[in-house]
Design a protein around this motif. Sequence first.
Motif, PDB file in Angstrom:
ATOM      1  N   GLY A   1       0.790  -1.221   0.000  1.00 53.46           N
ATOM      2  CA  GLY A   1       0.000   0.000   0.000  1.00 53.46           C
ATOM      3  C   GLY A   1       0.822   1.270   0.000  1.00 53.46           C
TER       4      GLY A   1
ATOM      5  N   ASN B   1       4.040   3.101  -3.841  1.00 55.93           N
ATOM      6  CA  ASN B   1       4.061   4.273  -4.732  1.00 55.93           C
ATOM      7  C   ASN B   1       4.706   5.486  -4.070  1.00 55.93           C
ATOM      8  OD1 ASN B   1       1.968   2.444  -5.774  1.00 55.93           O
ATOM      9  ND2 ASN B   1       1.573   4.058  -7.260  1.00 55.93           N
ATOM     10  N   LEU B   2       4.860   5.439  -2.754  1.00 59.62           N
ATOM     11  CA  LEU B   2       5.427   6.556  -2.002  1.00 59.62           C
ATOM     12  C   LEU B   2       6.888   6.308  -1.629  1.00 59.62           C
ATOM     13  CD1 LEU B   2       2.385   7.248   0.377  1.00 59.62           C
ATOM     14  CD2 LEU B   2       2.891   8.276  -1.856  1.00 59.62           C
TER      15      LEU B   2
ATOM     16  N   GLY C   1       2.457  12.766  -1.394  1.00 56.88           N
ATOM     17  CA  GLY C   1       1.838  11.958  -2.433  1.00 56.88           C
ATOM     18  C   GLY C   1       2.747  11.816  -3.629  1.00 56.88           C
TER      19      GLY C   1
ATOM     20  N   VAL D   1      -0.948   8.130  -5.553  1.00 58.50           N
ATOM     21  CA  VAL D   1      -1.267   7.748  -4.174  1.00 58.50           C
ATOM     22  C   VAL D   1      -0.927   8.905  -3.239  1.00 58.50           C
ATOM     23  CG1 VAL D   1      -0.709   6.170  -2.278  1.00 58.50           C
ATOM     24  CG2 VAL D   1      -0.894   5.296  -4.611  1.00 58.50           C
ATOM     25  N   GLU D   2      -1.792   9.145  -2.258  1.00 55.63           N
ATOM     26  CA  GLU D   2      -1.505  10.114  -1.201  1.00 55.63           C
ATOM     27  C   GLU D   2      -1.498   9.394   0.140  1.00 55.63           C
ATOM     28  OE1 GLU D   2      -4.420  13.258  -1.492  1.00 55.63           O
ATOM     29  OE2 GLU D   2      -3.063  14.459  -2.744  1.00 55.63           O
TER      30      GLU D   2
ATOM     31  N   ASP E   1      -4.644   8.262   1.855  1.00 54.84           N
ATOM     32  CA  ASP E   1      -5.311   7.028   1.435  1.00 54.84           C
ATOM     33  C   ASP E   1      -5.155   5.914   2.468  1.00 54.84           C
ATOM     34  OD1 ASP E   1      -5.986   8.266  -0.978  1.00 54.84           O
ATOM     35  OD2 ASP E   1      -4.201   7.521  -2.004  1.00 54.84           O
ATOM     36  N   VAL E   2      -4.101   5.991   3.287  1.00 55.76           N
ATOM     37  CA  VAL E   2      -3.801   4.881   4.193  1.00 55.76           C
ATOM     38  C   VAL E   2      -3.695   5.296   5.669  1.00 55.76           C
ATOM     39  CG1 VAL E   2      -2.669   3.478   2.432  1.00 55.76           C
ATOM     40  CG2 VAL E   2      -1.321   5.126   3.739  1.00 55.76           C
TER      41      VAL E   2
ATOM     42  N   TRP F   1      -5.182  -5.960  -1.881  1.00 56.77           N
ATOM     43  CA  TRP F   1      -4.342  -4.959  -2.538  1.00 56.77           C
ATOM     44  C   TRP F   1      -4.383  -5.124  -4.044  1.00 56.77           C
ATOM     45  CZ3 TRP F   1      -0.067  -5.656  -5.732  1.00 56.77           C
ATOM     46  CH2 TRP F   1       0.688  -4.513  -6.012  1.00 56.77           C
TER      47      TRP F   1
ATOM     48  N   ASN G   1      -1.426   0.071  -8.137  1.00 54.04           N
ATOM     49  CA  ASN G   1      -1.821   1.356  -8.716  1.00 54.04           C
ATOM     50  C   ASN G   1      -0.724   1.768  -9.694  1.00 54.04           C
ATOM     51  OD1 ASN G   1      -2.399   4.046  -9.317  1.00 54.04           O
ATOM     52  ND2 ASN G   1      -3.225   4.457  -7.279  1.00 54.04           N
TER      53      ASN G   1
ATOM     54  N   TYR H   1      -0.317   5.862 -13.232  1.00 55.28           N
ATOM     55  CA  TYR H   1       0.453   7.093 -13.407  1.00 55.28           C
ATOM     56  C   TYR H   1       1.566   6.893 -14.430  1.00 55.28           C
ATOM     57  CZ  TYR H   1       1.695  11.758 -11.710  1.00 55.28           C
ATOM     58  OH  TYR H   1       1.899  13.102 -11.598  1.00 55.28           O
TER      59      TYR H   1
END
Length: 342
Positions: free
Chosen positions: A104, A107-108, A124, A128-129, A132-133, A185, A188, A191
């Motif tokens: 999760g 992406n970060l 973010g 994803v930011e 979100d989690v 999961w 994502n 992008y």
Amino acid sequence: MKSQANFSLKSCNSFSFESVTSCIYFPESLDDLRQLSSLTNEPFYILGEGSNTLFLAEKAPVIIQPKFMGTSVDECDDAYLVSAGSAENWHQLVTYCVQKGYAGLENLALIPGSVGAAPIQNIGAYGVELSDVIEHVNWYEFATQTLHQLSHEQCQFGYRDSVFKREKRDKGIITQVCLKLPKAWQANISYQGLDSLSAEATPEQVYQRVIEVRQAKLPDPKVKPNAGSFFKNPVVSQQTYQQLVKHYPTMPAYQQSTTQVKLAAGWLIEQAGLKGIKQNGVGVHDKQALVLVNHGEGTGAAIYELARNINQQVFSKFGVSLQPEVRIVSASGLIIKDGFNG
């Protein structure tokens, strides 16, 4: 509580600008935080790892750098709850979660900074930011000397925004962040830069791809001192976007709602002819126009002046104002401005 007088902050900000504080405090317990209550009547700044901070002058305000450490994981039926102290390194936490199979956060990956700074900015990347989690945030309030647990809703997250940048700014310190990472999961990869991955990509594959893309685009602060993206991507009205796209049909844009569109600040800066420019020992990175760099002989004031000039030229060409993503600090503390106007 540990502290040090006349402390150089050069190694504590990724621009590597010299700035000296009369005293820096390193709280690592609630008892330490209670001792800080008397300090908040004078200018101060709460510092994480300094990867999103620009010190304007050689003199800095009193600095508070929290040192709350530790990571723990609780498993429930549908998710993993990952709790981390505010002084933990963000990328190391992402790496830990990917290695342990808690998906999760991939992406970060490689976003610099501390865990405690992440919710303030609502970091973010790549679709994803952090919001979100986020499950909750533990926040110590100076006035009441009380530790509060703030829910996702109470954090009031927005684009690179949260309640910690508004009503709760300078009124307390984040000590711990709890993340809820669902067991169900899905990658994502929508992008640009990640869309080459297959729909069956694993968290590890997404994580590695994000690192590759970021390293290709962004300069290493240890080689070219910088604070990552200096500007936020501006959000404009649908009407403004429609007017712009008539003149600039290739303009990148991301629909935010039926009434708002996010533009790419880096594209605007590049189209204004500013990518790669240098002045007064600082400049715009030649591969990513969102990044301002210290070429070794610059100052915080020079970066700020460059940013103001960039904003003026982008506004002159597009009628769009840019706002700093980096937190700008003078000897009197954090400077809050709407863009670079005034």
